[in-house]
Design a protein around this motif. Sequence first.
Motif, PDB file in Angstrom:
ATOM      1  N   UNK A  41       0.821  -1.197   0.000  1.00  0.00           N
ATOM      2  CA  UNK A  41       0.000   0.000   0.000  1.00  0.00           C
ATOM      3  C   UNK A  41       0.855   1.248   0.000  1.00  0.00           C
ATOM      4  N   UNK A  42       0.304   2.323   0.577  1.00  0.00           N
ATOM      5  CA  UNK A  42       0.909   3.641   0.463  1.00  0.00           C
ATOM      6  C   UNK A  42       2.282   3.733   1.084  1.00  0.00           C
ATOM      7  N   UNK A  43       2.508   3.170   2.293  1.00  0.00           N
ATOM      8  CA  UNK A  43       3.746   3.460   2.992  1.00  0.00           C
ATOM      9  C   UNK A  43       4.126   2.345   3.922  1.00  0.00           C
ATOM     10  N   UNK A  44       5.357   2.441   4.432  1.00  0.00           N
ATOM     11  CA  UNK A  44       5.905   1.377   5.261  1.00  0.00           C
ATOM     12  C   UNK A  44       6.701   1.954   6.425  1.00  0.00           C
ATOM     13  N   UNK A  70      -8.379   4.371  -7.601  1.00  0.00           N
ATOM     14  CA  UNK A  70      -7.551   3.306  -7.032  1.00  0.00           C
ATOM     15  C   UNK A  70      -8.430   2.105  -6.742  1.00  0.00           C
ATOM     16  N   UNK A  71      -7.822   0.921  -6.729  1.00  0.00           N
ATOM     17  CA  UNK A  71      -8.548  -0.291  -6.336  1.00  0.00           C
ATOM     18  C   UNK A  71      -8.179  -0.638  -4.906  1.00  0.00           C
ATOM     19  N   UNK A  72      -9.049  -1.386  -4.262  1.00  0.00           N
ATOM     20  CA  UNK A  72      -8.831  -1.826  -2.887  1.00  0.00           C
ATOM     21  C   UNK A  72      -8.380  -3.274  -2.915  1.00  0.00           C
ATOM     22  N   UNK A  73      -7.157  -3.532  -2.466  1.00  0.00           N
ATOM     23  CA  UNK A  73      -6.634  -4.898  -2.472  1.00  0.00           C
ATOM     24  C   UNK A  73      -7.087  -5.696  -1.261  1.00  0.00           C
ATOM     25  N   UNK A 103      -2.847  18.091  -8.091  1.00  0.00           N
ATOM     26  CA  UNK A 103      -4.222  17.789  -7.717  1.00  0.00           C
ATOM     27  C   UNK A 103      -4.217  16.591  -6.775  1.00  0.00           C
ATOM     28  N   UNK A 104      -5.277  16.378  -6.026  1.00  0.00           N
ATOM     29  CA  UNK A 104      -5.292  15.249  -5.085  1.00  0.00           C
ATOM     30  C   UNK A 104      -5.098  13.907  -5.781  1.00  0.00           C
ATOM     31  N   UNK A 105      -4.424  13.007  -5.102  1.00  0.00           N
ATOM     32  CA  UNK A 105      -4.287  11.619  -5.501  1.00  0.00           C
ATOM     33  C   UNK A 105      -4.623  10.751  -4.299  1.00  0.00           C
ATOM     34  N   UNK A 106      -4.870   9.490  -4.532  1.00  0.00           N
ATOM     35  CA  UNK A 106      -5.291   8.629  -3.432  1.00  0.00           C
ATOM     36  C   UNK A 106      -4.645   7.260  -3.528  1.00  0.00           C
ATOM     37  N   UNK A 107      -4.579   6.598  -2.396  1.00  0.00           N
ATOM     38  CA  UNK A 107      -4.067   5.235  -2.311  1.00  0.00           C
ATOM     39  C   UNK A 107      -4.709   4.562  -1.121  1.00  0.00           C
ATOM     40  N   UNK A 108      -4.850   3.251  -1.204  1.00  0.00           N
ATOM     41  CA  UNK A 108      -5.438   2.470  -0.121  1.00  0.00           C
ATOM     42  C   UNK A 108      -4.320   1.936   0.761  1.00  0.00           C
ATOM     43  N   UNK A 109      -4.395   2.215   2.050  1.00  0.00           N
ATOM     44  CA  UNK A 109      -3.376   1.794   3.006  1.00  0.00           C
ATOM     45  C   UNK A 109      -4.057   0.990   4.108  1.00  0.00           C
ATOM     46  N   UNK A 112      -5.888   7.005   1.791  1.00  0.00           N
ATOM     47  CA  UNK A 112      -5.160   8.260   1.885  1.00  0.00           C
ATOM     48  C   UNK A 112      -5.530   9.152   0.711  1.00  0.00           C
ATOM     49  N   UNK A 113      -5.910  10.386   1.029  1.00  0.00           N
ATOM     50  CA  UNK A 113      -6.252  11.377   0.004  1.00  0.00           C
ATOM     51  C   UNK A 113      -5.420  12.617   0.275  1.00  0.00           C
ATOM     52  N   UNK A 114      -4.595  13.009  -0.677  1.00  0.00           N
ATOM     53  CA  UNK A 114      -3.757  14.180  -0.459  1.00  0.00           C
ATOM     54  C   UNK A 114      -4.457  15.452  -0.895  1.00  0.00           C
TER      55      UNK A 114
END
Length: 412
Positions: free
Chosen positions: A15-18, A298-301, A346-352, A357-359
Amino acid sequence: MARVQTGGIVVVLTTLALTCAALAGEKTAWRLFVSDHSEPIVNVIDLLKQEKIETFATKAPAHLYRSKTGQTVLAVQRGADLVTAIDSGISFEDHGDHGDIKIKAPRLPGVDIAGKQPSHVVEHGGEIAIFFDGEGRARISSERMMHASKPVLRETAPGVPHHGVAVANDRYTLISEPNAKNSKELPVGIKISDKSGAQVGSLHLCPELHGEASSGNILVFSCASGLLVVTAGESAPKIKFLQYDAALPDGKTTTMLGGRGLQYFLGNFGSDKIVLIDPTEAEAFRLLTLPMRRVDFAVDSVRSRFAYVFTEDGRLHRVDVIAGKIDRSLKVTEPYSMDGHWSDPRPRLAVAGDRIAVTDPLKGTISLVDALTFTKAAISRSEASRSTSSLWVDRDGATTMSSPPSRHRLQV
């Protein structure tokens, strides 16, 4: 993110971060990598503590790509004709009845892959193909070889420079074919070569090729009037052309994501529509019109039946991919118009994990949305954003920060 629970249950998430935390018998690792678009550096940020833990110098500002395991970050420096591997410091070992996370300092393993104008990086079948637009060819490696400081397994023959893509495994390489009349235009098809470089079969036409994704055992390329669908064959990959449904409006998909857990593809289709694709079904395309123009998706894993779309009115929408409709919406930021330059922040998103997460580029923050309740859970501002006015998350799971004139990318 990687998580190990006691009792023999192992779940691996990318996902987004570690970074690192220990909670009641489980470990969670989160680490963020940020590259600056104006300075040749990559910062490594502890997300939970919001502290910088390392800075790596690069030859030029970099675009960042994360490997599927999250163990490797590739810094693609188009301005320096170079790709540099970074060891994230996070690794996961599967011991059958349990799994272990190993956490160490991030490092440079000494792997630089040189070539003219590196662009798309695609990991597939255990191999990583890096396409070099300025040479019209790909250099192919693997995560294991990179961590052994052996950067290139093999490379394809040089070709006509073009904005292309390659996908490889241990037997074959699929590579784009340039437009013979004007190589500056998009490629016209895909050809297959074996490990010796010999072409297998004929060219598979795919005019205006742009967009690639995999889901399960299916790989797809996007073309002007449909998709090339690639599956495994006995002697070579099998490729068939899937025509866009006649009921679809004029348009095409140019960016696709592959579903995890469920086999499907999510693609753009014009500015205010997305398309859900299942190449195994008779009615393969389901079009969904959005309330406003699309900014990112984004897709949700973890929750496989859901995907997420962010629109220019500042709202995050949850898409039920089985029902083919939006079932939840939430106001997250102020509006961000899609008018203006395509590279404007512009905002981007990722599933964590359990958070989305939405910037918010204007505020320099990351909003965290609870994926279960679909409510705002927190707002985070990392150390890296203190000197910037904006940040966003790239479609591939990278997080990006920017303040004019500089731009920063953050990747796990």
